[in-house]
Design an enzyme around this catalytic site. Sequence first.
Site, PDB file in Angstrom:
ATOM      1  N   ASP A  74       0.845  -1.200   0.000  1.00  0.00           N
ATOM      2  CA  ASP A  74       0.000   0.000   0.000  1.00  0.00           C
ATOM      3  C   ASP A  74       0.887   1.260   0.000  1.00  0.00           C
ATOM      4  O   ASP A  74       2.107   1.164  -0.104  1.00  0.00           O
ATOM      5  CB  ASP A  74      -0.906  -0.096   1.248  1.00  0.00           C
ATOM      6  CG  ASP A  74      -2.178   0.711   1.127  1.00  0.00           C
ATOM      7  OD1 ASP A  74      -2.418   1.322   0.083  1.00  0.00           O
ATOM      8  OD2 ASP A  74      -2.958   0.731   2.114  1.00  0.00           O
ATOM      9  N   HIS A  75       0.239   2.417   0.175  1.00  0.00           N
ATOM     10  CA  HIS A  75       0.928   3.726   0.141  1.00  0.00           C
ATOM     11  C   HIS A  75       2.414   3.700   0.516  1.00  0.00           C
ATOM     12  O   HIS A  75       2.771   3.300   1.629  1.00  0.00           O
ATOM     13  CB  HIS A  75       0.255   4.690   1.131  1.00  0.00           C
ATOM     14  CG  HIS A  75      -1.111   5.072   0.724  1.00  0.00           C
ATOM     15  ND1 HIS A  75      -1.383   6.190  -0.029  1.00  0.00           N
ATOM     16  CD2 HIS A  75      -2.308   4.486   0.972  1.00  0.00           C
ATOM     17  CE1 HIS A  75      -2.685   6.275  -0.237  1.00  0.00           C
ATOM     18  NE2 HIS A  75      -3.268   5.245   0.352  1.00  0.00           N
TER      19      HIS A  75
ATOM     20  N   ASN B  50      -9.747  -0.514  -1.881  1.00  0.00           N
ATOM     21  CA  ASN B  50      -9.037  -0.712  -0.624  1.00  0.00           C
ATOM     22  C   ASN B  50     -10.015  -0.597   0.537  1.00  0.00           C
ATOM     23  O   ASN B  50     -10.739   0.397   0.642  1.00  0.00           O
ATOM     24  CB  ASN B  50      -7.957   0.354  -0.455  1.00  0.00           C
ATOM     25  CG  ASN B  50      -6.836   0.214  -1.475  1.00  0.00           C
ATOM     26  OD1 ASN B  50      -6.882  -0.649  -2.348  1.00  0.00           O
ATOM     27  ND2 ASN B  50      -5.830   1.046  -1.346  1.00  0.00           N
ATOM     28  N   VAL B  51     -10.030  -1.613   1.371  1.00  0.00           N
ATOM     29  CA  VAL B  51     -10.884  -1.564   2.557  1.00  0.00           C
ATOM     30  C   VAL B  51     -10.051  -1.956   3.770  1.00  0.00           C
ATOM     31  O   VAL B  51      -9.570  -3.069   3.868  1.00  0.00           O
ATOM     32  CB  VAL B  51     -12.121  -2.482   2.443  1.00  0.00           C
ATOM     33  CG1 VAL B  51     -13.255  -1.758   1.740  1.00  0.00           C
ATOM     34  CG2 VAL B  51     -11.806  -3.777   1.704  1.00  0.00           C
ATOM     35  N   ASP B  52      -9.879  -1.041   4.651  1.00  0.00           N
ATOM     36  CA  ASP B  52      -9.065  -1.287   5.836  1.00  0.00           C
ATOM     37  C   ASP B  52      -9.905  -1.061   7.103  1.00  0.00           C
ATOM     38  O   ASP B  52     -10.115  -1.979   7.900  1.00  0.00           O
ATOM     39  CB  ASP B  52      -7.841  -0.350   5.803  1.00  0.00           C
ATOM     40  CG  ASP B  52      -6.850  -0.655   6.918  1.00  0.00           C
ATOM     41  OD1 ASP B  52      -6.992  -1.692   7.590  1.00  0.00           O
ATOM     42  OD2 ASP B  52      -5.927   0.150   7.118  1.00  0.00           O
TER      43      ASP B  52
ATOM     44  N   HIS C  66      -9.535   4.239  -3.179  1.00  0.00           N
ATOM     45  CA  HIS C  66      -8.965   4.265  -1.827  1.00  0.00           C
ATOM     46  C   HIS C  66     -10.016   4.794  -0.862  1.00  0.00           C
ATOM     47  O   HIS C  66     -10.909   5.543  -1.253  1.00  0.00           O
ATOM     48  CB  HIS C  66      -7.746   5.200  -1.773  1.00  0.00           C
ATOM     49  CG  HIS C  66      -6.498   4.563  -2.268  1.00  0.00           C
ATOM     50  ND1 HIS C  66      -5.433   4.288  -1.451  1.00  0.00           N
ATOM     51  CD2 HIS C  66      -6.163   4.115  -3.508  1.00  0.00           C
ATOM     52  CE1 HIS C  66      -4.490   3.716  -2.171  1.00  0.00           C
ATOM     53  NE2 HIS C  66      -4.902   3.596  -3.420  1.00  0.00           N
TER      54      HIS C  66
ATOM     55  N   GLU D  15      -4.211   7.812   7.308  1.00  0.00           N
ATOM     56  CA  GLU D  15      -3.903   6.393   7.293  1.00  0.00           C
ATOM     57  C   GLU D  15      -2.470   6.240   7.761  1.00  0.00           C
ATOM     58  O   GLU D  15      -1.589   6.943   7.286  1.00  0.00           O
ATOM     59  CB  GLU D  15      -4.057   5.824   5.878  1.00  0.00           C
ATOM     60  CG  GLU D  15      -3.865   4.312   5.848  1.00  0.00           C
ATOM     61  CD  GLU D  15      -4.312   3.702   4.531  1.00  0.00           C
ATOM     62  OE1 GLU D  15      -5.459   3.246   4.465  1.00  0.00           O
ATOM     63  OE2 GLU D  15      -3.527   3.698   3.584  1.00  0.00           O
TER      64      GLU D  15
ATOM     65  N   HIS E 172      -9.682   8.405   3.729  1.00  0.00           N
ATOM     66  CA  HIS E 172      -9.323   7.233   4.536  1.00  0.00           C
ATOM     67  C   HIS E 172     -10.075   7.298   5.853  1.00  0.00           C
ATOM     68  O   HIS E 172     -10.319   8.382   6.381  1.00  0.00           O
ATOM     69  CB  HIS E 172      -7.818   7.220   4.816  1.00  0.00           C
ATOM     70  CG  HIS E 172      -6.989   6.909   3.613  1.00  0.00           C
ATOM     71  ND1 HIS E 172      -5.942   7.680   3.209  1.00  0.00           N
ATOM     72  CD2 HIS E 172      -7.063   5.881   2.728  1.00  0.00           C
ATOM     73  CE1 HIS E 172      -5.393   7.145   2.116  1.00  0.00           C
ATOM     74  NE2 HIS E 172      -6.057   6.058   1.814  1.00  0.00           N
TER      75      HIS E 172
HETATM   76 ZN   LIG Z   1      -5.144   4.691   0.477  1.00  0.00          ZN
END
Ligand SMILES: [Zn+2]
Length: 344
Positions: free
Chosen positions: A95-96, A271-273, A249, A169, A212
């Site tokens: 990721d990032h 993206n799922v966090d 995102h 994030e 985010h």
């Molecule tokens: Zn992101």
Amino acid sequence: MPVADYATYCEMLDRARKGRFAYPAVNVTSLTTANGVLKGLAESKSDGIIQVSTGGAAFASGTAVKDMVLGAMSIAEHVHRVAARYPIYVALHTDHCQADKLDTFVNPLVDETERRRAAGQPNLFNSHMFDGSALPLNQNLDIAVKLLERFKKNDLILEIEAGVVGGEEDGVKASAAAKLYTTPEDTLDVARRLNTVKGARYLLAATFGNVHGVYKPGHVKLKPSILKDCQDAVVKQFGEAARFHLVFHGGSGSELGDIHDAIDYGVVKMNVDTDMQYAFTRAIADHFFRNYDGILKVDGEVGSKKAYDPRSYLALAEAALAQRVKKAVEELRATNTTMMAVGV
Ligand SMILES: [Zn+2]
């Protein structure tokens, strides 16, 4: 199945865009969370993406070591081993990674992939994100082009970002003045520069008001139509082959209608966090509140080993995460789409 190879991953992304569905890309930080994602994908009969952030990777190496390359390698190695037992394909992604962290995160991981390839082994990761969104677009793309040239030689896919995702994030906060909406002009520059690297593949995180984290309803104004404007502009200028594979995102907490619009306009990875973090922890909280007397040694009692054995609540958390992954897959219209099922 083992982790997807390059050809399989490319096919996954192409099938998703053509079939108007998207893969959940779930951040993991431990063996248990990685296993939960695999379980959820397998039960959904969907392929998917497991990703690691710089902070998540550092955590995975142990709080005393805090080595993000080591932690990312450790999680990837685990997934390579266990994914073979699940009837779906999974791709591994980082990721990032901001420009100042390339030399301490993405580049050493690509070094490792090069080492593995020379030894006849599969790539460590399938794709990596470079997040140059804090830089002026031309500088962002200068770095992206160089990376893409190296990635192409190693069958790696690059994800870049144009525009800035709001929110926070891994402790990195977007500034209030950040550009939350990508413009078609920006994305024309992206295509103009990156498409010079012939035969390379990339994913574009274009921003359309996404943030985010999860915000209360009304606080975020998503405009998925921006993605359509960008696709229309790039196809008009450079032809159908230039159509982007887009990344969404900050997908946690989004309205279903916005998610579907974004997919219709070419989002193939969401993206799922945050939603996953909550699902995991919610199950543990439930176990703790129900078994308070067993988990704590109250008033000189001995507690209950069954209740405080970490496996008891981590298994519940793994199952809850898997359930949430299944819901994400459903929302992304990816249920029953695994390339295993169609025998591709
Ligand atoms: Zn992101």
